[in-house]
Write a protein that holds these residues in place. Structure first.
Motif, PDB file in Angstrom:
ATOM      1  N   ARG A  22      57.964  65.966  33.376  1.00 57.04           N
ATOM      2  CA  ARG A  22      57.238  65.451  34.539  1.00 57.04           C
ATOM      3  C   ARG A  22      55.743  65.481  34.245  1.00 57.04           C
ATOM      4  O   ARG A  22      55.246  66.377  33.567  1.00 57.04           O
ATOM      5  N   LEU A  23      55.034  64.528  34.773  1.00 53.43           N
ATOM      6  CA  LEU A  23      53.594  64.436  34.561  1.00 53.43           C
ATOM      7  C   LEU A  23      52.890  65.695  35.052  1.00 53.43           C
ATOM      8  O   LEU A  23      51.959  66.189  34.409  1.00 53.43           O
ATOM      9  N   LEU A  26      53.178  68.367  32.429  1.00 57.17           N
ATOM     10  CA  LEU A  26      52.286  68.089  31.308  1.00 57.17           C
ATOM     11  C   LEU A  26      50.834  68.395  31.678  1.00 57.17           C
ATOM     12  O   LEU A  26      50.073  68.909  30.857  1.00 57.17           O
ATOM     13  N   ALA A  27      50.456  68.094  32.923  1.00 61.28           N
ATOM     14  CA  ALA A  27      49.101  68.400  33.379  1.00 61.28           C
ATOM     15  C   ALA A  27      48.853  69.906  33.394  1.00 61.28           C
ATOM     16  O   ALA A  27      47.784  70.383  32.985  1.00 61.28           O
TER      17      ALA A  27
END
Length: 110
Positions: A22-23, A26-27
C-alpha cells in the motif's frame, strides 16, 4: 538508498503483483529512513498515517520515533495487544517511556 532499506522495499514490491504494498506503508517506510525527520513531522502527519508509521517504527525498532509517536498519538486508544508477540525489550521500553512522559504532562493533548 541503504542496502537494508533497498532490500526491504524490493522484497515487499516483489511479493506479488496481485498484492502490491500500500502507498501509505511505503510512505511510512520512506519517512523512517530519517528518524529525526520522522519525529519532527509527527505534528503535520494525517491521522491515517500514524498506525502504519507506528507499525513500521516498531518493526524497524526505531525507539526514538516510537517514544515520540506515543506522546503525539492522535487516537484515544493505543492498541498494543497485537504487538505483544513481537515485542523486543527496546521497543517496549520506548513505548513505556513515551507513556510515562505523556502521563507526566499537566496538559494532555487529547
Amino acid at each position: 538508498i541503504s542496502s537494508l532499506w533497498g532490500d526491504s522495499i524490493k522484497r515487499r514490491v516483489r511479493m506479488s503483483a496481485r498484492n502490491p504494498p500500500r502507498l501509505v506503508n511505503l510512505a511510512a517506510m520512506s519517512l523512517l529512513r530519517d528518524e529525526a525527520l520522522a519525529i519532527c513531522s509527527l505534528e503535520y502527519l494525517p491521522m491515517e498515517l500514524y498506525p502504519p508509521l507506528f507499525m513500521a517504527a516498531f518493526s524497524l525498532r526505531r525507539s526514538e520515533t516510537l517514544m515520540a509517536m506515543v506522546q503525539a498519538w492522535p487516537f484515544a486508544r493505543l492498541p498494543l495487544g497485537g504487538l505483544m508477540k513481537k515485542l523486543h525489550q527496546e521497543t517496549l521500553e520506548a513505548v513505556l517511556d513515551g507513556l510515562d512522559v505523556l502521563l507526566a504532562q499537566e496538559v494532555y493533548p487529547r
